[in-house]
Design a protein around this motif. Structure first.
Motif, PDB file in Angstrom:
ATOM      1  N   ILE A  14       0.767  -1.237  -0.129  1.00 40.69           N
ATOM      2  CA  ILE A  14      -0.072  -0.268  -0.078  1.00 40.69           C
ATOM      3  C   ILE A  14       0.833   1.239  -0.019  1.00 40.69           C
ATOM      4  O   ILE A  14       1.729   1.291   0.776  1.00 40.69           O
ATOM      5  N   ARG A  15       0.636   2.110  -0.913  1.00 48.55           N
ATOM      6  CA  ARG A  15       1.493   3.349  -1.208  1.00 48.55           C
ATOM      7  C   ARG A  15       0.517   4.532  -1.270  1.00 48.55           C
ATOM      8  O   ARG A  15      -0.414   4.330  -1.914  1.00 48.55           O
ATOM      9  N   LEU A  67       2.734   2.330   3.082  1.00 52.86           N
ATOM     10  CA  LEU A  67       1.927   2.135   4.590  1.00 52.86           C
ATOM     11  C   LEU A  67       2.177   0.723   4.805  1.00 52.86           C
ATOM     12  O   LEU A  67       2.273   0.462   6.075  1.00 52.86           O
ATOM     13  N   LEU A  68       2.372  -0.237   3.830  1.00 53.27           N
ATOM     14  CA  LEU A  68       2.214  -1.665   4.060  1.00 53.27           C
ATOM     15  C   LEU A  68       3.073  -2.260   2.893  1.00 53.27           C
ATOM     16  O   LEU A  68       3.051  -1.981   1.877  1.00 53.27           O
ATOM     17  N   TRP A  99      -9.045  -7.385   4.133  1.00 52.22           N
ATOM     18  CA  TRP A  99      -8.358  -6.523   4.902  1.00 52.22           C
ATOM     19  C   TRP A  99      -9.045  -5.374   4.889  1.00 52.22           C
ATOM     20  O   TRP A  99      -9.685  -4.857   3.996  1.00 52.22           O
ATOM     21  N   SER A 100      -9.388  -4.648   6.130  1.00 50.84           N
ATOM     22  CA  SER A 100      -9.963  -3.255   6.269  1.00 50.84           C
ATOM     23  C   SER A 100      -9.306  -2.474   7.159  1.00 50.84           C
ATOM     24  O   SER A 100      -9.268  -2.696   8.501  1.00 50.84           O
ATOM     25  N   ASN A 101      -8.617  -1.347   6.881  1.00 53.89           N
ATOM     26  CA  ASN A 101      -7.857  -0.501   7.738  1.00 53.89           C
ATOM     27  C   ASN A 101      -6.924  -1.302   8.683  1.00 53.89           C
ATOM     28  O   ASN A 101      -6.806  -1.312   9.726  1.00 53.89           O
ATOM     29  N   GLY A 102      -6.228  -2.493   8.051  1.00 48.18           N
ATOM     30  CA  GLY A 102      -5.230  -2.999   8.841  1.00 48.18           C
ATOM     31  C   GLY A 102      -5.938  -4.547   9.549  1.00 48.18           C
ATOM     32  O   GLY A 102      -5.329  -5.154  10.291  1.00 48.18           O
ATOM     33  N   PHE A 103      -7.438  -4.656   9.487  1.00 46.92           N
ATOM     34  CA  PHE A 103      -7.891  -5.607  10.323  1.00 46.92           C
ATOM     35  C   PHE A 103      -8.280  -6.787   9.391  1.00 46.92           C
ATOM     36  O   PHE A 103      -9.026  -6.551   8.126  1.00 46.92           O
ATOM     37  N   SER A 120      -3.862  -4.720  12.791  1.00 45.57           N
ATOM     38  CA  SER A 120      -2.342  -3.919  12.582  1.00 45.57           C
ATOM     39  C   SER A 120      -3.026  -2.702  12.016  1.00 45.57           C
ATOM     40  O   SER A 120      -3.488  -2.393  10.821  1.00 45.57           O
ATOM     41  N   SER A 121      -2.394  -1.497  12.798  1.00 45.85           N
ATOM     42  CA  SER A 121      -2.612  -0.112  12.472  1.00 45.85           C
ATOM     43  C   SER A 121      -1.526   0.290  11.264  1.00 45.85           C
ATOM     44  O   SER A 121      -1.562   1.411  11.139  1.00 45.85           O
ATOM     45  N   ALA A 122      -0.720  -0.634  10.667  1.00 46.03           N
ATOM     46  CA  ALA A 122       0.295  -0.269  10.099  1.00 46.03           C
ATOM     47  C   ALA A 122      -0.307   0.346   8.416  1.00 46.03           C
ATOM     48  O   ALA A 122       0.358   1.086   7.719  1.00 46.03           O
TER      49      ALA A 122
END
Length: 87
Positions: A4-5, A17-18, A28-32, A40-42
Motif C-alpha cells: 500500500i503506497r 504504508l504496508l 483487509w479493512s484498515n489493517g484488520f 494492525s494499524s500499519a
C-alpha cells in the motif's frame, strides 16, 4: 504480498504504508483481517511522508497492490484520499 503506497497527483511517491507477505488470504479493512482476527494499524496513514514530514493539504492517491506468490498474479487498485486542515 500486499503493498500500500501513497502518491501525490503528479505521481510522485509520498510514503509506503504496508509492504508485507501475508500467510493467509482474507479481506483487509484498515489493517484488520477478519479471517485471522489480526489487527494492525500499519495501513492507517497519519498524513506524513517517508521522511516524517506532514504533507500539504490536498488530494493524494492510495495505490494497493496484492500479489499471489504461487501464481504470480497481481491485482491493483487506486483511490483518492483528501487531506484537510482541522480548524
Amino acid at each position: 504480498r500486499i503493498i500500500i503506497r501513497i502518491f501525490d497527483l503528479s505521481g510522485r511517491f509520498i510514503t509506503s504504508l504496508l509492504d508485507k507477505y501475508v500467510i493467509k488470504s482474507g479481506t483487509w479493512s484498515n489493517g484488520f483481517n477478519p479471517t485471522t482476527g489480526n489487527n494492525s494499524s500499519a495501513s492507517a496513514w497519519d498524513g506524513r511522508d517517508q521522511l516524517g514530514q506532514i504533507v500539504a493539504p490536498g488530494t493524494y492517491i492510495i495505490h494497493i497492490e496484492a500479489m499471489n506468490p504461487v501464481t504470480g498474479e497481481t491485482q491493483t487498485d487506486a483511490a483518492p484520499i483528501v487531506v484537510g486542515v482541522k480548524n
